[in-house]
Design an enzyme around this catalytic site. Structure first.
Site, mmCIF file in Angstrom:
data_model
loop_
_atom_site.group_PDB
_atom_site.id
_atom_site.type_symbol
_atom_site.label_atom_id
_atom_site.label_comp_id
_atom_site.label_asym_id
_atom_site.label_seq_id
_atom_site.Cartn_x
_atom_site.Cartn_y
_atom_site.Cartn_z
ATOM 1 N N ARG A 1 -4.655 8.577 31.667
ATOM 2 C CA ARG A 1 -5.392 7.330 31.274
ATOM 3 C C ARG A 1 -7.052 7.707 31.149
ATOM 4 O O ARG A 1 -7.600 6.890 30.425
ATOM 5 C CB ARG A 1 -5.127 6.311 32.396
ATOM 6 C CG ARG A 1 -6.076 4.793 32.236
ATOM 7 C CD ARG A 1 -5.724 4.321 33.457
ATOM 8 N NE ARG A 1 -4.143 3.764 33.452
ATOM 9 C CZ ARG A 1 -3.538 3.394 34.645
ATOM 10 N NH1 ARG A 1 -4.281 3.231 35.697
ATOM 11 N NH2 ARG A 1 -2.404 2.975 34.578
ATOM 12 N N THR B 1 1.930 3.913 43.951
ATOM 13 C CA THR B 1 0.904 4.821 43.975
ATOM 14 C C THR B 1 1.102 5.360 45.665
ATOM 15 O O THR B 1 0.271 6.302 46.032
ATOM 16 C CB THR B 1 -0.529 4.292 43.956
ATOM 17 O OG1 THR B 1 -0.820 3.153 44.500
ATOM 18 C CG2 THR B 1 -0.614 4.007 42.529
ATOM 19 N N ASP C 1 5.820 -2.729 39.119
ATOM 20 C CA ASP C 1 4.889 -2.030 39.569
ATOM 21 C C ASP C 1 4.372 -2.396 40.858
ATOM 22 O O ASP C 1 4.240 -3.551 41.532
ATOM 23 C CB ASP C 1 3.610 -2.401 38.583
ATOM 24 C CG ASP C 1 2.689 -1.454 38.345
ATOM 25 O OD1 ASP C 1 2.938 -0.286 38.887
ATOM 26 O OD2 ASP C 1 1.615 -1.696 37.588
#
Length: 372
Positions: A243, A184, A135
């Site tokens: 989310r 991101t 991540d």
């Protein structure tokens, strides 16, 4: 070595921590109504299979093809890079990749890998076919990135023993494995690392219809009675992000249990979201503070980012990464060479009169005065 997490095999009771800081996670659905905290509930709401993953049609089809071809060949699939704003399902897709391949998944993050030794420890413990999920991969250290190049391409790492002229590089062969990277900010990935991913998928914001499907499923897992009108209202205010949608659903559930009839309907959704400062188009306190500062204090702009952040009492990065993307996407703010400018829609949303002449003229003619 920097330690960074635990070892968890979802589906086993009592997870164990790994010394290298990574953890294993095999996706599963748990009882979401059993009093878990928000993080556990969020994990419980993740779909397990690609067929159950709503939205992102193009990415889902492309990824499904890559995984099915690998299954038929009996080989590890190409490395996968997933990019896009936070909350759109990158971690969920990584879990799904492992579930579809019926392999365990090792989870870690870029900020946790600050030395090549950290990465070597994780890589050397991987089993054949295992999935390694990194991540925020763009935040890895340079030394770890260079080690990852070799591991991804040749399934080998060179472990350096000793220092100075007497140092020796010992090659360590690795079994075939699959890296799933999530970021991101794909633009921050160095080209050599980005090119080693065989499949790159960009996740976009969701349509309201897809969010309604997600919310209806989440309501069933949470065992919350929900009406279509209430679900649609939450979806409309969720900024295109699952989310956020699931978080708002839990807050509406809380309001309904305390003040309402225990069901998520239109009235409960409207009252609960008003209580939590989420307005009719999904703007929250920070979004409205940014628009208010632009319109009331700076007459619509242009104003530099750092000045705007000081005006709303937030860090520059918070305004730039949390509030601004949605405001720009919805047409409330324009980014110009001299700074941020409030659009006509922003004045109207705040109930303010649009200045004479409408939206301030965009100052393209003065490139010497750039906003920060």
């Amino acid at each position: 070595m920097s330690g960074f997490s635990s070892e968890i095999r979802l589906g086993d009771e009592g997870a164990e921590r790994a010394g290298d800081g990574s953890y294993e996670a095999t996706a599963r659905i748990v009882d979401a109504a059993a009093g878990e905290d928000d993080a556990a509930v969020e994990a419980a709401l993740r779909p397990r299979r690609l067929a159950d993953f709503p939205g992102q049609t193009k990415v889902r089809e492309q990824l499904g093809l890559v995984l099915e071809a690998a299954r038929r060949r009996g080989a590890a699939p190409d490395h996968v890079l997933l990019s896009g704003p936070p909350g759109l399902g990158k971690t969920t897709l990584a879990m799904i990749v492992a579930a579809e391949l019926e392999q365990p998944i090792r989870v870690t993050s870029g900020p946790a890998i600050q030395h090549a030794g950290d990465l070597a420890s994780v890589l050397s413990s991987l089993a054949e076919g295992e999935v390694l999920f990194l991540d925020e991969i763009h935040r890895m250290s340079r030394a770890a990135e260079e080690m990852l190049y070799l591991a991804m391409e040749d399934f080998r790492v060179d472990v350096v023993v000793g220092k100075g002229p007497g140092a020796t590089a010992i090659p360590l062969e690795l079994p075939p494995f699959t890296v799933v990277g999530a970021t991101t900010r794909a633009g921050l990935l160095p080209a050599p690392l980005r090119d080693r991913f065989g499949f790159t998928g960009h996740l976009d914001f969701y349509e309201d219809a897809d969010l309604e499907v997600i919310l209806a499923r989440s309501a069933r897992l949470l065992q919350v009675p929900a009406h279509e009108e209430g679900i649609a209202e939450i979806a409309r205010r969720s900024r295109g992000t699952p989310r956020i949608a699931n978080r708002l659903l839990r807050r509406v559930r809380d309001w309904a249990e305390v003040h309402g009839a225990g069901r998520v309907d239109l009235d409960a959704a409207g009252r609960a979201l008003a209580l939590f400062d989420v307005d009719e188009v999904g703007l929250d306190r920070l979004d409205r503070a940014v628009l208010d500062a632009l319109c009331r204090r700076f007459a619509g702009g242009p104003v530099g980012l750092s000045t705007l952040a000081v005006a709303v009492g937030e860090e520059t990065e918070t305004v730039e990464t949390v509030a601004e993307p949605y405001l720009v996407r919805q047409g409330y703010v324009s980014r110009t060479p001299r700074g941020r400018v409030a659009t006509t829609a922003a004045w109207e949303h705040l109930g303010l009169a649009v200045p004479e002449g409408g939206q301030p003229e965009l100052p393209w003619s003065d490139p010497g005065r750039l906003g920060d």
